[in-house]
Design an enzyme around this catalytic site. Structure first.
Site, PDB file in Angstrom:
ATOM      1  N   LYS A 290      -6.532   4.798   8.076  1.00  0.00           N
ATOM      2  CA  LYS A 290      -5.127   5.485   7.663  1.00  0.00           C
ATOM      3  C   LYS A 290      -5.657   7.096   7.564  1.00  0.00           C
ATOM      4  O   LYS A 290      -4.868   7.943   8.142  1.00  0.00           O
ATOM      5  CB  LYS A 290      -4.623   5.235   6.214  1.00  0.00           C
ATOM      6  CG  LYS A 290      -4.145   3.632   6.304  1.00  0.00           C
ATOM      7  CD  LYS A 290      -3.877   3.208   4.994  1.00  0.00           C
ATOM      8  CE  LYS A 290      -3.124   1.763   4.949  1.00  0.00           C
ATOM      9  NZ  LYS A 290      -2.886   1.466   3.579  1.00  0.00           N
TER      10      LYS A 290
ATOM     11  N   SER B 247       0.928  -1.250   0.158  1.00  0.00           N
ATOM     12  CA  SER B 247      -0.043   0.037   0.048  1.00  0.00           C
ATOM     13  C   SER B 247       0.599   1.284   0.021  1.00  0.00           C
ATOM     14  O   SER B 247       0.315   2.369  -0.421  1.00  0.00           O
ATOM     15  CB  SER B 247      -1.089   0.005   1.151  1.00  0.00           C
ATOM     16  OG  SER B 247      -0.131   0.083   2.384  1.00  0.00           O
TER      17      SER B 247
END
EC number: 3.4.21.53
Length: 816
Positions: free
Chosen positions: A700, A657
């Site tokens: 996040k 990611s």
């Protein structure tokens, strides 16, 4: 600046809001109970097929994560299905008169097992009273005396005739210690040895001949006496049998007639009758044993346990087929056991009355549900279960017999035919483990029912969730929920799976949240659970588990962990990572830096060099070389070195990611254009530069928002996410509110070119037909930088080669 506006995610897409109009109630008290599972159509279809297949081996395995309602679903289905099915037969164990070590198993219609046991008790009680009466009756005694007198009279006649013949010939029949003998007589007395020897030879030979003839006749008489004794015993036995039949017939004959439809029970009753007739003496009063002075010997009555019935399994006509959930599937709990009784001296004995059933016996003719993990953990359980399914019978054995140093006498009960549907519940991991490593698993468990941890968000599913909440509140006496509270639960469920189009089927977690919300409502002394109370339950749950998250946040606040949220820096960017600690997951920013310099090493992943990165992260870094080569190395080689590092990272790094983050940092370092530090980035990238979706997007974003909030929101901060992650957004109300007020932003991009424009404020640039990039764009600067590095490296290599050649041509000059 058009890219900044075009890539912004609208506020309405940051979180799915449950529309209260889908509900037709104000509180859950107004609706009924949930009658089925929620959104598990695939699993329900598989279960229906597996339960409908009657052939052997079509047992079921219910696979899925813990807490998604597998046990509750199968329990509801089986309970409803079992009521419509006929009840199975009862099973009893009885004494085997032919082979006492192998008790017989008798099947009876449902509810008749206890009836047979009661009938046998009544039979035993009756014969224990009637047989002694008959044996002590005057008729029995007179008949017995008559038979004995008849025998004695016949025996007396035989001996009288023999004595008469012997007397006529000068001999007599006398009884000695060794038995009856024929002896010669003289003047009414026996010959002496001297008198016998004084006789002449002819006389002695005559007497010897007569003696032998009479001895032969004596032997014939004794043989006839023995035959008469046998006849007398047979006559007495026949007398006892006739009297016994008269004593037990009116008790036993009704039972024979009652159970004549079962040949096995009829055969058993015949065996009972024969044993009763052969052991009539046991029913007589027993005399006390002889007593030894100083030692008391207990008086023991004969045991009549062999006439009892051990009702192993008893069913009812009203309950349908049995449904058994065995939570502790040990060998004995599954297949039954033979209990023992300690006698004097520590000797353990057992009998057919001590045979106890297992779960398979109770589930025979119905359904047995067990936990796969528990079955595999318990010794002998799995192998024995396979054997039962393979042979279609339940066999009770002493499983430890083969492991003992000494062999004990035990029973071998007759196996009981098995006809039950076995259902195992477990995880997918155990399913695949059995499927690939257990050769016979696929023969015995042919049907797999997959339970999904995420279900589609449809109006029907939303109302099913509301019914679940109502049912849970009723079952546990919790406070009712209003429609807003149910909507908040559904939004939380969608956040759990990070998908606006799906809901979590982790009903265990949802049940806990329902209980906690009811607790806070009761604590606030309100009669109804509202949306705010559900939010409070969620926040309190987070607060109980987020101490480590707060500790890390303090490091950001005091500057221990470096993270800039303002300004712009070349080759430095804020990446985003997710940390999971048990029951709590949170996000945090991680600074990623890149330094580019002359060389041929290419990209050096510092985490990889020190073995702090996993294979997926290494793959993501290597993909960057493919992207750079495809875009910038068509007319020249890539000749540079770059080091990429996660700063202040002291644990392992895994996942791809951050590959787009690393690429942005690399592009910034190559172009020399600074990156805005107020924008954090997440997303993986492929070799064409397409940004791919990642997981944990909500954590996040919220992690970076927390850092920006602590350092001060400027209105220019935000997070860049992949376009395909928009449907995964289920952000907290605080973040959504900040975005709505323009204090924070969420951008979504499809390609790295969009991302680099957002981060630098400069266009990425598109190559023209000749492959050249327009001046003033990021790609143009990178291309020029790479050309310069190639030329510098070429000049350096050329100069080094010339020096080397000069040394080789004039080695003495170099030495001097």
């Amino acid at each position: 600046m058009a890219v900044i506006d075009d890539c912004k995610v609208p506020v309405e897409k940051l979180k799915w809001r449950c529309d209260l109009s889908v509900f037709s109630f104000k509180t859950t008290e107004e609706i009924g109970n949930l009658e089925t599972s929620i959104g598990q159509a695939r699993a329900l279809t598989s279960i229906g097929f597996g339960l409908g297949m009657e052939q052997n081996g079509f047992n079921l395995y219910l696979a899925g994560e813990a807490g998604i309602g597998k046990t509750a679903t199968i329990g509801h289905i089986l309970k409803k299905r079992a009521k419509t099915e006929p009840p199975p037969c009862d099973w009893c164990y009885v004494y085997n008169f032919a082979f006492p070590d192998s008790p017989m198993a008798l099947p009876l219609p449902a509810g008749k097992g206890a009836e047979l046991a009661e009938d046998m008790k009544d039979l035993l009680a009756g014969v224990r009273v009637n047989i002694p009466k008959v044996l002590e009756s005057k008729e029995y005694e007179s008949n017995k005396v008559a038979l004995i007198e008849q025998f004695q009279e016949r025996t007396g006649e035989l001996f009288a005739d023999l004595e008469k013949q012997a007397g006529e010939q000068g001999f007599a029949l006398q009884r000695t210690v060794s038995g009856l003998v024929i002896v010669p007589q003289k003047e009414g007395r026996n010959f002496t040895q001297e008198e016998y020897e004084e006789l002449d030879k002819d006389e002695r030979d005559r007497m010897d001949g007569i003696g032998k003839e009479l001895t032969t006749q004596l032997n014939d008489v004794l043989r006839q006496v023995r035959d008469n004794e046998k006849s007398m015993r047979d006559a007495l036995a026949q007398l006892d049998r006739e009297l016994g039949l008269s004593a037990i017939g009116h008790h036993l004959n009704p039972l024979k007639e009652k159970y004549q439809s079962s040949p096995k029970i009829s055969c058993y009753l015949e065996s009972v009758q024969e044993d009763l007739l052969e052991n009539l003496e046991d029913f007589k009063p027993q005399p006390p044993p002889p007593q030894i002075p100083g030692i008391k010997i207990p008086h023991q009555e004969p045991s009549f346990e062999r006439y009892e019935v051990n009702v192993l399994v008893q069913n009812s006509d009203d309950n349908g087929a049995p449904v058994i959930f065995e939570t502790n599937p040990t060998y004995n709990n599954l297949f039954g056991r033979m209990e023992s009784v300690m006698q004097m001296g520590g000797v353990a004995t057992t009998s057919f009355m001590l045979i106890k059933p297992g779960a398979l016996h109770r589930a025979n003719g119905g359904y047995l549900v067990v936990d796969a993990r528990e079955v595999l953990l318990n010794p002998f359980a799995w192998e024995s279960l396979k054997r039962c399914i393979r042979n279609a019978e339940i066999k009770i054995e002493d499983v430890l017999e083969q492991y003992r140093f000494m062999t004990f006498v035990t029973l071998k009960p007759e196996p009981i035919p098995l006809q039950a549907k076995i259902i195992m519940i477990g995880s997918l991991w155990i399913y695949y483990l059995l499927y690939y490593l257990e050769p016979e698993y696929r023969k015995f468990f042919k049907v797999k029912a997959d339970f999904d941890s995420r279900v589609p968000r449809t109006p029907e599913v939303l109302n099913d969730y509301a019914l679940f909440v109502a049912t849970h509140c009723r079952n546990e006496n919790l406070l009712p929920f209003d429609a807003g509270a149910v909507a908040e639960l559904l939004e939380f469920s969608s956040r759990v799976v990070e998908d606006q189009e799906r809901l979590s089927s982790q009903l265990m977690d949802l049940s806990d949240l329902i209980r906690e919300a009811s607790y806070w409502a009761a604590d606030a002394k309100v009669p109804l659970v509202t949306r705010d109370l559900v939010k409070k339950a969620i926040s309190e749950k987070v607060y109980r588990s987020n101490m480590m998250e707060q500790r890390i946040q303090e490091f950001f606040d005091d500057g221990t962990i470096l993270c800039d949220t303002t300004g712009a820096v070349v080759g430095q960017i804020n990446g985003l990572s997710v940390i999971t600690l048990g029951d709590h997951t949170f996000g945090r920013p991680s600074r990623v830096t890149t330094r580019v310099y002359l060389g041929r090493a290419g990209m050096v992943n510092i985490e990889r060099e020190v073995k702090l990165s996993g294979p997926i992260h290494d793959k993501g870094v290597l993909i960057l070389s493919g992207f750079l080569g495809g875009r910038f190395a068509q007319d020249k080689p890539l000749s540079f070195s770059a080091s990429i590092c996660f700063e202040q990272s002291y644990q392992g790094v895994e996942g791809d990611s951050a590959s787009s983050t690393e690429l942005y940092s690399l592009l910034s370092s190559l172009s020399g254009v600074p990156v805005k530090q107020g924008i954090a980035v997440t997303g993986s990238v492929n070799q064409h530069g397409d940004v791919q979706p990642i997981g944990g997007v909500n954590y996040k974003i919220e992690g970076f928002f927390a850092v920006c909030k602590a350092k001060g929101l400027t209105g220019e901060q935000g997070v860049i996410i992949p376009k395909l992650n928009e449907r995964n957004l289920m952000l907290s109300d605080e973040v959504v509110q900040a975005v709505a007020e323009g204090k924070f932003h969420i951008w979504s991009v499809k390609h790295v070119d969009e991302g680099i424009e957002l981060l630098t404020g400069m266009p990425a640039g598109v190559a023209g037909p000749d492959g050249a990039f327009p001046p003033g764009c990021i790609n143009f600067l990178i291309n020029e930088r790479l050309k310069t590095m190639v030329e510098n490296l070429k000049r350096f290599v050329t100069s080094a080669d010339k020096d080397k050649q000069r040394i080789e041509d004039n080695p003495t000059a170099e030495k001097s």
